[in-house]
Design a protein around this motif. Structure first.
Motif, PDB file in Angstrom:
ATOM      1  N   LEU A  31       2.233   0.808   3.089  1.00  0.00           N
ATOM      2  CA  LEU A  31       0.697   1.416   4.031  1.00  0.00           C
ATOM      3  C   LEU A  31       1.701   0.280   6.148  1.00  0.00           C
ATOM      4  CD1 LEU A  31      -2.023   1.252   2.747  1.00  0.00           C
ATOM      5  CD2 LEU A  31      -1.014   3.029   2.957  1.00  0.00           C
ATOM      6  N   ARG A  32       2.039  -0.768   5.285  1.00  0.00           N
ATOM      7  CA  ARG A  32       2.838  -1.431   6.919  1.00  0.00           C
ATOM      8  C   ARG A  32       4.565  -0.910   7.548  1.00  0.00           C
ATOM      9  NH1 ARG A  32       0.438  -6.959   5.461  1.00  0.00           N
ATOM     10  NH2 ARG A  32       0.417  -6.272   2.288  1.00  0.00           N
ATOM     11  N   HIS A  33       4.670  -0.384   5.828  1.00  0.00           N
ATOM     12  CA  HIS A  33       6.317  -0.157   6.210  1.00  0.00           C
ATOM     13  C   HIS A  33       7.024   0.977   7.498  1.00  0.00           C
ATOM     14  CE1 HIS A  33      10.055   2.235   5.643  1.00  0.00           C
ATOM     15  NE2 HIS A  33      10.695   0.632   5.353  1.00  0.00           N
ATOM     16  N   ASP A  34       7.240   0.786   8.769  1.00  0.00           N
ATOM     17  CA  ASP A  34       7.927   1.912   9.094  1.00  0.00           C
ATOM     18  C   ASP A  34       6.558   3.620   9.504  1.00  0.00           C
ATOM     19  OD1 ASP A  34       8.994   0.151  10.948  1.00  0.00           O
ATOM     20  OD2 ASP A  34      10.787   0.440  10.789  1.00  0.00           O
ATOM     21  N   HIS A  35       7.260   3.868   7.572  1.00  0.00           N
ATOM     22  CA  HIS A  35       7.301   5.052   7.313  1.00  0.00           C
ATOM     23  C   HIS A  35       5.759   5.836   7.417  1.00  0.00           C
ATOM     24  CE1 HIS A  35       5.765   4.106   3.980  1.00  0.00           C
ATOM     25  NE2 HIS A  35       4.790   5.171   3.106  1.00  0.00           N
ATOM     26  N   ALA A  36       5.217   4.707   7.391  1.00  0.00           N
ATOM     27  CA  ALA A  36       3.234   5.016   7.638  1.00  0.00           C
ATOM     28  C   ALA A  36       3.075   5.988   8.871  1.00  0.00           C
ATOM     29  CB  ALA A  36       2.438   3.550   7.036  1.00  0.00           C
ATOM     30  N   LYS A  37       3.710   5.190   9.509  1.00  0.00           N
ATOM     31  CA  LYS A  37       3.308   5.663  11.278  1.00  0.00           C
ATOM     32  C   LYS A  37       3.668   7.276  11.265  1.00  0.00           C
ATOM     33  CE  LYS A  37       6.816   3.610  13.299  1.00  0.00           C
ATOM     34  NZ  LYS A  37       6.965   2.139  14.674  1.00  0.00           N
ATOM     35  N   HIS A  65      -0.599   7.965  -2.139  1.00  0.00           N
ATOM     36  CA  HIS A  65      -0.002   6.839  -1.561  1.00  0.00           C
ATOM     37  C   HIS A  65       0.226   8.106  -0.391  1.00  0.00           C
ATOM     38  CE1 HIS A  65       2.014   3.733   1.546  1.00  0.00           C
ATOM     39  NE2 HIS A  65       3.308   4.944   1.400  1.00  0.00           N
ATOM     40  N   LEU A  66       0.596   9.127  -0.339  1.00  0.00           N
ATOM     41  CA  LEU A  66       0.817   9.877   0.253  1.00  0.00           C
ATOM     42  C   LEU A  66      -0.431  10.218   1.570  1.00  0.00           C
ATOM     43  CD1 LEU A  66       3.701  11.819  -0.210  1.00  0.00           C
ATOM     44  CD2 LEU A  66       3.492  10.159   1.359  1.00  0.00           C
ATOM     45  N   LYS A  67      -1.751  10.719   0.083  1.00  0.00           N
ATOM     46  CA  LYS A  67      -3.453  11.013   0.885  1.00  0.00           C
ATOM     47  C   LYS A  67      -3.738   9.632   1.197  1.00  0.00           C
ATOM     48  CE  LYS A  67      -4.170  14.667  -3.153  1.00  0.00           C
ATOM     49  NZ  LYS A  67      -4.543  14.439  -4.511  1.00  0.00           N
ATOM     50  N   CYS A  68      -3.254   8.764   1.245  1.00  0.00           N
ATOM     51  CA  CYS A  68      -3.835   7.329   1.869  1.00  0.00           C
ATOM     52  C   CYS A  68      -3.373   7.272   3.302  1.00  0.00           C
ATOM     53  CB  CYS A  68      -3.811   6.344   0.434  1.00  0.00           C
ATOM     54  SG  CYS A  68      -4.851   4.296   1.221  1.00  0.00           S
ATOM     55  N   LEU A  69      -1.837   7.782   2.959  1.00  0.00           N
ATOM     56  CA  LEU A  69      -2.097   7.791   4.382  1.00  0.00           C
ATOM     57  C   LEU A  69      -2.175   9.068   5.420  1.00  0.00           C
ATOM     58  CD1 LEU A  69       2.399   7.003   3.825  1.00  0.00           C
ATOM     59  CD2 LEU A  69       0.724   5.550   5.018  1.00  0.00           C
ATOM     60  N   TYR A  70      -3.131  10.283   4.967  1.00  0.00           N
ATOM     61  CA  TYR A  70      -3.242  11.060   5.893  1.00  0.00           C
ATOM     62  C   TYR A  70      -4.639  10.570   5.957  1.00  0.00           C
ATOM     63  CZ  TYR A  70      -5.236  15.765   6.495  1.00  0.00           C
ATOM     64  OH  TYR A  70      -6.242  16.071   6.902  1.00  0.00           O
ATOM     65  N   PRO A 106       6.504  -6.371  -7.390  1.00  0.00           N
ATOM     66  CA  PRO A 106       6.698  -6.371  -6.169  1.00  0.00           C
ATOM     67  C   PRO A 106       6.167  -5.799  -5.542  1.00  0.00           C
ATOM     68  CG  PRO A 106       9.570  -6.944  -6.463  1.00  0.00           C
ATOM     69  CD  PRO A 106       8.069  -6.761  -7.606  1.00  0.00           C
ATOM     70  N   ILE A 107       6.063  -4.415  -6.441  1.00  0.00           N
ATOM     71  CA  ILE A 107       5.226  -3.051  -6.128  1.00  0.00           C
ATOM     72  C   ILE A 107       3.705  -3.352  -6.527  1.00  0.00           C
ATOM     73  CG2 ILE A 107       4.837  -0.335  -6.743  1.00  0.00           C
ATOM     74  CD1 ILE A 107       7.309  -1.026  -8.149  1.00  0.00           C
ATOM     75  N   MET A 108       3.278  -4.427  -7.468  1.00  0.00           N
ATOM     76  CA  MET A 108       1.863  -5.287  -7.533  1.00  0.00           C
ATOM     77  C   MET A 108       1.741  -5.753  -6.269  1.00  0.00           C
ATOM     78  SD  MET A 108       0.599  -7.096 -10.391  1.00  0.00           S
ATOM     79  CE  MET A 108       1.775  -8.201  -9.512  1.00  0.00           C
ATOM     80  N   PHE A 109       2.307  -6.245  -5.747  1.00  0.00           N
ATOM     81  CA  PHE A 109       2.115  -7.373  -4.750  1.00  0.00           C
ATOM     82  C   PHE A 109       1.952  -6.347  -3.551  1.00  0.00           C
ATOM     83  CE2 PHE A 109       4.758 -10.951  -6.869  1.00  0.00           C
ATOM     84  CZ  PHE A 109       3.783 -11.259  -7.381  1.00  0.00           C
ATOM     85  N   THR A 110       2.412  -5.256  -3.196  1.00  0.00           N
ATOM     86  CA  THR A 110       2.839  -4.872  -2.009  1.00  0.00           C
ATOM     87  C   THR A 110       0.924  -3.610  -1.783  1.00  0.00           C
ATOM     88  OG1 THR A 110       4.643  -4.552  -1.484  1.00  0.00           O
ATOM     89  CG2 THR A 110       3.694  -3.449  -1.075  1.00  0.00           C
ATOM     90  N   VAL A 111       0.655  -3.669  -3.429  1.00  0.00           N
ATOM     91  CA  VAL A 111      -0.673  -1.971  -3.263  1.00  0.00           C
ATOM     92  C   VAL A 111      -2.090  -3.100  -3.173  1.00  0.00           C
ATOM     93  CG1 VAL A 111       1.246  -0.339  -4.387  1.00  0.00           C
ATOM     94  CG2 VAL A 111      -0.041  -1.926  -6.190  1.00  0.00           C
ATOM     95  N   CYS A 112      -1.453  -4.010  -3.907  1.00  0.00           N
ATOM     96  CA  CYS A 112      -2.800  -5.068  -3.833  1.00  0.00           C
ATOM     97  C   CYS A 112      -2.974  -5.655  -2.023  1.00  0.00           C
ATOM     98  CB  CYS A 112      -2.968  -5.875  -4.814  1.00  0.00           C
ATOM     99  SG  CYS A 112      -3.302  -5.929  -6.519  1.00  0.00           S
ATOM    100  N   SER A 113      -2.107  -6.250  -1.701  1.00  0.00           N
ATOM    101  CA  SER A 113      -2.775  -6.347  -0.165  1.00  0.00           C
ATOM    102  C   SER A 113      -3.029  -5.207   0.504  1.00  0.00           C
ATOM    103  CB  SER A 113      -1.137  -6.953  -0.540  1.00  0.00           C
ATOM    104  OG  SER A 113      -1.010  -7.459   1.105  1.00  0.00           O
TER     105      SER A 113
END
Length: 397
Positions: A31-37, A65-70, A106-113
């Protein structure tokens, strides 16, 4: 990134999943990657497009993930938390099904954070949060524990294969939650799991620094100051030199611990990491200046309380008492110090104490080993040892 279509984005994720490129997927699921904004990734109902490019189980993760960004784009962090929580529950099942693989860590660390950060925002946004503060964060911790259990249950011994190598990253996320909601007792089984892990020394250094920072703070709250000093010193010395903010954070807890153990921090270090408010406190304690100590405790009360160190700093007063009484001993140059003389010194520095309270302070210092001697109540004198009556505090640790 702004010019990448959502279709292209999904193709990259599909290719990365097939190649088991956990790092790439983690980057694009953050959610902190550039695409999220960018609005083209903030989709309320992405199922139709996602199903054209992705297959199970990745399709469900990406839809959530996309719904969460929304939801985040509309500042609806309660909904975002629910969606990210569902994402982790789905991911946990995927992780558990990958019996002989750990490329998804690595996916686990990202989504959990991300879940922890969203939960913090949701707590602030929640209506009636005063009724059950920390409830969302506590539920988030339960989600994180699901991933932790999957990692802990992997009994493969090879470091490059086992999911147990991902335990410390999750423990650090859980620590951040438990400290925020003030449930430090829940840290104990996690600490035990890490301390008994055969991969204890193999975890990434950054994760070890974070772990020792939190374990050091817990030891401080448990009044285990020697352990707190050990863990926090490791964290400070091994924290990357460019991470000035983190080094400052560690020092806020390490400095009062060092002082309790008899070490005097250098002014240079305090100035360098912007914790100079401790320097006057150092001077007050070393000089036995109780009036200045009380003034500083009141002046910086908000800062000390906010950092959770007020009670620790307050305990430094006993060291200030010790240093003041040592001055009286040196001035009188006698091993039989009248209690009245100690009381006069205390009163001179603004302490409202009578003779009995003065004797009580002395008795505590003797009990703690900060003064070698005894109180002669009959003669109202403190009889100190002729050899090293005020032993260095460092020798007591």
């Amino acid at each position: 990134m702004a010019f990448m279509t959502l279709a292209h984005f999904l193709q990259i994720l599909d290719r990365s999943w097939r190649n088991q490129d956990g790092n790439k997927i983690a980057q694009f699921m953050s959610l902190r990657h550039d695409h999220a904004k960018y609005p083209n990734y903030q989709v309320e109902q992405p199922e139709g497009l996602v199903d054209r490019f992705l297959t199970s189980p990745l399709d469900e993760l990406v839809c959530l993930h996309l719904k969460c960004l929304y939801s985040i784009s509309r500042d609806d962090f309660l909904m975002a938390y629910n969606l990210q929580s569902q994402l982790i529950q789905s991911f946990t099942k995927i992780l558990q099904a990958q019996k002989d693989e750990n490329w998804a860590l690595p996916i686990m660390f990202t989504v959990c954070s991300d879940l922890r950060l969203i939960a913090q925002r949701a707590e602030k946004q929640r209506v009636g949060a005063s009724e059950n503060p920390g409830e969302i964060l506590e539920k988030a911790a339960e989600c994180l524990m699901g991933c932790f259990r999957v990692c802990a249950a992997d009994n493969r011994s090879a470091e490059e294969d086992t999911k147990r190598i991902g335990m410390l990253g999750l423990v650090n996320q859980l620590f951040k939650v438990y400290f925020r909601i003030n449930k430090l007792h829940l840290c104990k089984p996690l600490i035990r799991a890490i301390e008994s892990s055969p991969f204890k020394e193999s975890f990434p250094l950054g994760q070890q620094v974070t772990y020792r920072y939190f374990v050091g703070r817990k030891a401080m709250y448990d009044s285990n100051y020697k352990a707190a000093d050990e863990y926090l010193t490791y964290a400070f010395q091994n924290c990357h030199r460019t991470s000035r903010k983190n080094k400052r954070l560690i020092l806020i807890y390490l400095v009062p611990i060092k002082m309790l153990l008899g070490y005097v921090p250098s002014r240079y270090v305090l100035e360098k990491y912007d914790v100079i408010q401790f320097w006057d406190l150092v001077q007050a304690v070393c000089q036995g200046n109780l009036r200045l100590f009380d003034e500083l405790l009141e002046q910086h009360e908000t800062f000390f309380i906010k950092c959770g160190i007020y009670l620790i700093v307050d305990k430094l007063k006993i060291v200030a008492y010790r240093n003041l009484f040592r001055k009286v001993y040196l001035i009188l140059n006698t091993h039989q110090i009248p209690v009245e003389s100690l009381q006069s010194a205390l009163e001179y520095l603004g302490q409202d104490v009578d003779l009995d309270e003065t004797q009580c302070i002395v008795a505590n210092l003797i009990y703690d080993g900060k003064i070698k001697g005894y109180i002669s109540h009959q003669h109202r004198k403190v009889v100190v040892s002729k050899q090293n009556p005020f032993p260095p505090l460092t020798s007591l640790t």
